[in-house]
Write an enzyme that holds these catalytic residues in place. Structure first.
Site: not given
Ligand code: UD1
Ligand code: MG
Length: 248
Positions: A16
């Protein structure tokens, strides 16, 4: 804090942001976002911090290594936040009772807030303790679905929420303290049946409730502290708010 390990999720691409650079490397007031989170984690738990890297792993590690000594886990495919935590579990020692999970894209959370979360978790003898917040515009965040008594039932992501659930203004900040054994048990039961076909960490909450485990939450009053950065616009807003704070 010997009994606590902190896992920082930082493997995502950050689609995003619409940029080739891994999201956690974007600069917030001139400093890579990930460093804010590692600073906080190391302050709370100096020798037991694990960063999950994946997208541009070498660059992310290089940025952190200049300032801190932490452990790393590698997530080769970004299958979701639950999967990212699964990748870190083997790095956690058996002596660890609780794992705190932080997100690399929620940079401004303060060490005091994490310490309070751990205290609440221990005092309430919870299996899962969430850092939540009540915010005027919850768009984009996971929502806490509460029962009639105000207890957490589950977390629903924006993309999976009904229009009624989208009206909930109590959000998941993505920061948790979880009993280590429960965490590794629960993650084995998380599926991918959701709008993003991902392994959601948030699903451990519903699993805990269905197994009659104790789930608690604390509300974070500082809205800037809990802001998650998903888009370039989010980054600009947080940067502007930081500047305004500094000059006030
Ligand atoms: C996530 C939460 C959401 C919360 C929000 C807060 C989940 C499913 N959702 O959503 O409930 O309100 O954060 O900011 O957890 N990441 C990895 N590996 C992956 C996917 C993500 O390391 O496979 C890391 C990303 O780099 C990031 C963090 O996890 O730092 C959160 O991922 P992101 O995709 O931003 O989740 P949100 O949609 O923001
Ligand atoms: Mg996030």
């Amino acid at each position: 804090m010997d009994s606590v390990a902190i896992i920082i999720l930082a493997a995502g691409q950050g689609t995003r942001m619409k940029s080739n650079k891994a999201k956690v490397l974007h600069l917030l007031s001139g400093r890579p976002m990930i460093l804010y989170v590692v600073d906080t984690a190391v302050t709370v738990c100096s020798d037991n911090v694990i960063v999950v890297v994946g997208t541009q792993a070498d660059c992310v590690k290089a940025v952190i290594e200049k300032e801190h000594q932490v452990s790393y886990s590698f997530q080769s495919e970004q299958l979701g936040t639950g999967h990212a935590v699964m990748c870190a579990l083997p790095e956690i020692g058996d002596s660890v009772t609780n794992a705190v999970i932080l997100c690399g894209d929620v940079p401004l959370v303060r060490p005091e807030t994490i310490v309070d979360l751990i205290s609440r978790h221990e005092n309430e003898k919870n299996h899962v303790t969430l850092l939540a917040a009540r915010i005027p515009d919850p768009t984009g965040y996971g929502r806490l679905v509460l029962d009639q008594d105000g207890c957490v039932e589950r977390i629903v992501e924006e993309r999976d929420a009904t229009s009624h659930e989208k009206g909930i203004d109590v959000i998941n900040t993505g920061i948790y303290c979880v009993d280590r054994q429960f965490l590794s048990h629960a993650l084995k039961h998380v599926g991918r049946d959701n709008a993003q076909n991902e392994i959601y960490l948030t699903d451990i909450v519903g699993i805990a409730v269905s197994e009659y485990k104790r789930v608690g939450f604390g509300l974070c009053a500082d809205l800037l502290e809990l802001t998650g950065i998903n888009t370039a616009d989010d980054l600009l807003k947080v940067e502007a708010a930081l500047k305004a704070d500094e000059t006030s």
